[in-house]
Motif scaffolding. Structure first.
Motif, PDB file in Angstrom:
ATOM      1  N   HIS A   1      35.268  45.944  36.765  1.00  0.00           N
ATOM      2  CA  HIS A   1      36.585  46.005  36.118  1.00  0.00           C
ATOM      3  C   HIS A   1      37.288  44.663  36.052  1.00  0.00           C
ATOM      4  N   LEU A   2      36.578  43.574  36.417  1.00  0.00           N
ATOM      5  CA  LEU A   2      37.264  42.292  36.584  1.00  0.00           C
ATOM      6  C   LEU A   2      37.956  41.795  35.313  1.00  0.00           C
ATOM      7  N   SER A   3      37.404  42.118  34.155  1.00  0.00           N
ATOM      8  CA  SER A   3      38.019  41.591  32.935  1.00  0.00           C
ATOM      9  C   SER A   3      39.028  42.564  32.323  1.00  0.00           C
ATOM     10  N   LYS A   4      39.171  43.736  32.961  1.00  0.00           N
ATOM     11  CA  LYS A   4      40.144  44.696  32.426  1.00  0.00           C
ATOM     12  C   LYS A   4      41.563  44.315  32.831  1.00  0.00           C
ATOM     13  N   LYS A   5      42.534  44.957  32.171  1.00  0.00           N
ATOM     14  CA  LYS A   5      43.922  44.833  32.610  1.00  0.00           C
ATOM     15  C   LYS A   5      44.121  45.781  33.790  1.00  0.00           C
ATOM     16  N   THR A   6      45.057  45.433  34.678  1.00  0.00           N
ATOM     17  CA  THR A   6      45.189  46.205  35.917  1.00  0.00           C
ATOM     18  C   THR A   6      45.630  47.651  35.669  1.00  0.00           C
ATOM     19  N   ASN A   7      46.412  47.870  34.589  1.00  0.00           N
ATOM     20  CA  ASN A   7      46.889  49.239  34.381  1.00  0.00           C
ATOM     21  C   ASN A   7      45.808  50.174  33.827  1.00  0.00           C
ATOM     22  N   GLN A   8      44.606  49.623  33.588  1.00  0.00           N
ATOM     23  CA  GLN A   8      43.501  50.479  33.152  1.00  0.00           C
ATOM     24  C   GLN A   8      42.745  51.038  34.353  1.00  0.00           C
ATOM     25  N   LEU A   9      43.138  50.616  35.571  1.00  0.00           N
ATOM     26  CA  LEU A   9      42.429  51.057  36.776  1.00  0.00           C
ATOM     27  C   LEU A   9      43.125  52.251  37.425  1.00  0.00           C
ATOM     28  N   SER A  10      42.356  53.026  38.207  1.00  0.00           N
ATOM     29  CA  SER A  10      42.957  54.147  38.938  1.00  0.00           C
ATOM     30  C   SER A  10      43.729  53.611  40.143  1.00  0.00           C
ATOM     31  N   GLN A  11      44.565  54.482  40.722  1.00  0.00           N
ATOM     32  CA  GLN A  11      45.362  54.079  41.887  1.00  0.00           C
ATOM     33  C   GLN A  11      44.501  53.509  43.006  1.00  0.00           C
ATOM     34  N   GLY A  12      43.403  54.227  43.306  1.00  0.00           N
ATOM     35  CA  GLY A  12      42.528  53.777  44.390  1.00  0.00           C
ATOM     36  C   GLY A  12      41.939  52.419  44.087  1.00  0.00           C
ATOM     37  N   GLU A  13      41.512  52.245  42.834  1.00  0.00           N
ATOM     38  CA  GLU A  13      40.948  50.951  42.423  1.00  0.00           C
ATOM     39  C   GLU A  13      41.993  49.854  42.505  1.00  0.00           C
ATOM     40  N   GLN A  14      43.201  50.200  42.053  1.00  0.00           N
ATOM     41  CA  GLN A  14      44.277  49.199  42.095  1.00  0.00           C
ATOM     42  C   GLN A  14      44.545  48.755  43.529  1.00  0.00           C
ATOM     43  N   GLN A  15      44.536  49.737  44.454  1.00  0.00           N
ATOM     44  CA  GLN A  15      44.812  49.378  45.844  1.00  0.00           C
ATOM     45  C   GLN A  15      43.716  48.461  46.383  1.00  0.00           C
ATOM     46  N   ARG A  16      42.483  48.713  45.963  1.00  0.00           N
ATOM     47  CA  ARG A  16      41.391  47.845  46.412  1.00  0.00           C
ATOM     48  C   ARG A  16      41.532  46.443  45.812  1.00  0.00           C
ATOM     49  N   VAL A  17      42.016  46.364  44.551  1.00  0.00           N
ATOM     50  CA  VAL A  17      42.249  45.048  43.949  1.00  0.00           C
ATOM     51  C   VAL A  17      43.307  44.289  44.736  1.00  0.00           C
ATOM     52  N   SER A  18      44.350  45.024  45.170  1.00  0.00           N
ATOM     53  CA  SER A  18      45.403  44.308  45.895  1.00  0.00           C
ATOM     54  C   SER A  18      44.916  43.884  47.280  1.00  0.00           C
ATOM     55  N   ILE A  19      43.945  44.606  47.832  1.00  0.00           N
ATOM     56  CA  ILE A  19      43.340  44.141  49.091  1.00  0.00           C
ATOM     57  C   ILE A  19      42.596  42.826  48.846  1.00  0.00           C
ATOM     58  N   ALA A  20      41.812  42.810  47.763  1.00  0.00           N
ATOM     59  CA  ALA A  20      41.077  41.584  47.431  1.00  0.00           C
ATOM     60  C   ALA A  20      42.049  40.422  47.237  1.00  0.00           C
ATOM     61  N   ARG A  21      43.150  40.707  46.551  1.00  0.00           N
ATOM     62  CA  ARG A  21      44.130  39.661  46.289  1.00  0.00           C
ATOM     63  C   ARG A  21      44.698  39.112  47.597  1.00  0.00           C
ATOM     64  N   SER A  22      44.956  40.027  48.564  1.00  0.00           N
ATOM     65  CA  SER A  22      45.561  39.580  49.826  1.00  0.00           C
ATOM     66  C   SER A  22      44.583  38.759  50.659  1.00  0.00           C
ATOM     67  N   LEU A  23      43.274  38.878  50.363  1.00  0.00           N
ATOM     68  CA  LEU A  23      42.279  38.176  51.174  1.00  0.00           C
ATOM     69  C   LEU A  23      41.921  36.801  50.621  1.00  0.00           C
ATOM     70  N   MET A  24      42.359  36.498  49.405  1.00  0.00           N
ATOM     71  CA  MET A  24      41.846  35.316  48.701  1.00  0.00           C
ATOM     72  C   MET A  24      42.117  34.002  49.420  1.00  0.00           C
ATOM     73  N   ASN A  25      43.233  33.889  50.139  1.00  0.00           N
ATOM     74  CA  ASN A  25      43.541  32.624  50.800  1.00  0.00           C
ATOM     75  C   ASN A  25      43.122  32.616  52.270  1.00  0.00           C
ATOM     76  N   ASN A  26      42.199  33.523  52.638  1.00  0.00           N
ATOM     77  CA  ASN A  26      41.796  33.640  54.050  1.00  0.00           C
ATOM     78  C   ASN A  26      42.993  33.654  54.978  1.00  0.00           C
ATOM     79  N   PRO A  27      43.863  34.645  54.838  1.00  0.00           N
ATOM     80  CA  PRO A  27      45.096  34.614  55.622  1.00  0.00           C
ATOM     81  C   PRO A  27      44.827  34.862  57.100  1.00  0.00           C
ATOM     82  N   ASN A  28      45.757  34.445  57.906  1.00  0.00           N
ATOM     83  CA  ASN A  28      45.709  34.657  59.344  1.00  0.00           C
ATOM     84  C   ASN A  28      46.114  36.081  59.674  1.00  0.00           C
TER      85      ASN A  28
END
Lengths: 208, 414
Positions: A128-155
């Motif tokens: 789904h990487l090239s799709k717009k976010t509103n084309q994803l299901s709730q569960g998928e969206q939540q997983r995308v936001s997890i990926a987003r939160s991990l991108m900068n290797n946060p503490n």
């Protein structure tokens, strides 16, 4: 590592909160449980440095945030804290991939497409990487936001009701992924929720 | 990833809003730019042909019509005047040059102008090939005539009566092309020039009064006063272009002519100013309209950004929480407004060129004037900065809200 010390916050004279101290080491997890109106989101915003406490202190990766300028706070948050919100929100005009890369860009880090793709594969939305976010299901969206939160290797990873809109299957899956990913990068994982389903998933718990 | 990319993505997300804003800007800018182009080119065309002509004499009637028909060859002449009266003007010490003109026929809509070689000299027309007309019924044609009518040296053609191509043909008398002028950007480009006597020949053949071909070319070596056209009794011309020796002529001669002769004197500078002030009202109205449209475009950018900002409040708070500074987001929104302004400007400039091209096509058909200059005008550079300013202001006003946005509350509200 994140810890708080005698945090207090008030929206008005009637609406005052004082929070129990919390402490979560690297690679550890912490569940903060509380009913509505107990100030869960307020606590999370205090820990995420989105709100400035009336008194008390937050220590992020060993450094107190007292006496930091607003700019320094912004930089500290961008570098050290990954936040997952109750309802996943995105920049709707950008693709899933660009939304994930946005956290690199806004934190002035190098854009890591490889890592974004890798995370997408692990979290199961690589198609789904090239799709717009509103084309994803709730569960998928939540997983995308997890990926987003991990991108900068946060503490630290802070999650505000990450599962409350998800069914049991997705709930279990999201929590497992959160725990796995934060363990992989050695971050502290703090989840704030009223979702009783998560009680058994965390050994360290704080009640509001 | 950069701010520009996000801005463009945001504009594409709101396609219709962005389209409306850009369209309004395009319209306003296009109109102003078209007006600038037309104004400048008409001005240039008018000025170039006006140069060195202080006065035109013609039959009584509208002075503007005399000017338009004699200098610009776009209106019908007012009538005929006796050549004897015209030639009498040469004796006036204030008069430097008198160029009699005689017209009434055309070939494929191009006017056939009978005149003296002074006319060619005055407009500084250079020959591209062949030579200047020499005998009666010989013609030298302008560059545009040569291009459009495909006449070549040695070709013969018969003129039609009147000033448009529908007129009755003078089949029995044929003109012969002996030369072609270089393009000069003046009225000469669109004329078929011949001797005065040719025009008389054509129109008097029925009476059998062939005008003797009095040599004129032999005598044209520079004496202004003795410009040797046949000064025959009973011969008429359409009008004459007059040049004065000094401005004193302007004070006395027009009055003299109007009072004492059957002719009237028209002063190009006055008539053209009058024409432009008449046109000016229309141009002024259009310009005001264009400015109003541009202002509406500004308001449209403002409203569309204001609305989309309300919708995107959460996005803004999210980006702020992810490390964006408020100034960065403010810039992002400014870029959205600026992009619309830039798009509107360039599409507007292109549209105005297309408009000019269309206008030029029809002007060429009706008047044989071309307005084919499409280069960017210096005024349009100011127009560009004006458009940018509108984009910036319209985007900045709603975007200032970024600096007041409460991140925590916005994120908690949804």
């Amino acid at each position: 590592m994140i810890s708080s010390n005698q945090l207090r916050f008030s929206y008005s004279a009637q609406k005052k909160f004082s929070f129990p101290d919390i402490h979560c080491n690297d690679k550890e997890t912490l569940l903060i449980l509380g009913q509505s109106g107990k100030g869960k989101t307020t606590l999370l915003h205090l820990l995420a440095l989105l709100l400035t406490p009336e008194s008390g202190d937050v220590v992020i990766a060993g450094k107190s945030i007292k006496n930091l300028t607003p700019q320094e706070i912004t930089v500290t948050r961008a570098k050290n804290i990954g936040i997952i919100y109750q309802r996943p929100h995105f920049v709707s005009s950008l693709s899933v991939m660009d939304n994930i890369l946005l956290s690199n860009y806004l934190a002035n880090q190098k854009e890591d497409r490889l890592k974004a793709r890798h995370l997408a594969e692990q979290l199961g939305f690589a198609d789904h990487l090239s799709k717009k976010t509103n084309q994803l299901s709730q569960g998928e969206q939540q997983r995308v936001s997890i990926a987003r939160s991990l991108m900068n290797n946060p503490n630290i990873i802070l999650a505000d009701e990450p599962t409350s809109n998800l069914d049991d299957d997705n709930c279990r899956r999201v929590i497992q992924l959160l725990k796995k990913q934060s363990a992989q990068i050695g971050a502290s994982l703090v989840v704030v929720t009223h979702d009783q389903r998560l009680k058994d998933e965390f050994s360290n718990q704080v009640f509001l | 990833m950069n701010l520009f990319k996000i801005s463009i993505a945001n504009l594409r997300e709101k396609k219709l809003n962005s389209f409306l804003s850009a369209l309004l800007l395009t319209l306003g800018i296009g109109m102003i730019s078209l007006l600038l182009l037309l104004n400048k080119q008409l001005d240039e065309q008018f000025k170039r042909n006006l140069k060195g002509i202080d006065m035109v004499v013609g039959a009584k009637g509208s002075p503007l019509q005399v000017i338009l028909s004699s200098i610009y060859q776009i209106d019908a002449p007012t009538g005929n005047i006796p050549l004897a009266e015209v030639n009498a003007l040469r004796k006036n010490p204030f008069v430097k040059t008198v160029i009699p003109l005689s017209m009434g026929d055309n070939y494929q809509g191009f006017r056939i102008l009978g005149t003296t070689p002074k006319y060619v000299e005055h407009f500084n027309a250079k020959l591209a090939e062949g030579h200047l007309y020499n005998a009666s019924m010989e013609v030298t044609i302008g560059s545009k005539v040569a291009r459009d009518s495909r006449l070549k040296i040695g070709d013969q053609f018969s003129g039609s009566h009147g000033l448009d191509s529908e007129g009755e043909k003078h089949e029995d008398k044929k003109y012969k092309v002996v030369g072609i002028f270089q393009p000069s950007g003046t009225v000469v480009d669109q004329l078929i020039i011949t001797r005065l006597s040719s025009v008389w020949d054509i129109h008097e053949h029925s009476e059998g009064a062939e005008a003797p071909a009095v040599g004129e070319v032999e005598h044209t070596d520079g004496q202004a006063h003795t410009d040797p056209e046949p000064d025959e009794e009973g011969k008429d011309v359409t009008s004459a272009l007059i040049q004065f020796r000094n401005p004193m002529g302007l004070m006395t001669i027009p009055r003299q002519i109007n009072d004492n002769t059957s002719m009237q004197a028209a002063l190009p500078s006055i008539e053209i100013n009058r024409l432009f002030s008449l046109l000016g009202v229309g141009i002024e109205t259009l310009r005001t309209l264009a400015l109003i449209i541009i202002s509406i475009a500004g308001v449209s950018v403002f409203i569309s950004l204001y609305n989309s900002l309300k919708d995107r409040k959460y996005e803004m708070a999210l980006m702020l929480s992810m490390g964006a500074t408020r100034t960065r987001l403010f810039l992002m929104l400014l870029i959205e407004g600026l992009s619309l302004a830039v798009i509107g400007f360039f599409v507007g400039i292109i549209a105005s060129r297309i408009g000019l091209w269309v206008f030029s096509k029809s002007a060429e058909q009706d008047f044989h004037y071309s307005l084919g200059k499409f280069a960017l005008l210096p005024e349009e550079v100011y127009l560009f900065f004006g458009a940018l300013a509108i984009g910036v202001v319209a985007a900045a006003l709603p975007s200032l809200g970024i600096y007041r946005l409460n991140i925590s509350r916005t994120l908690a509200e949804e």
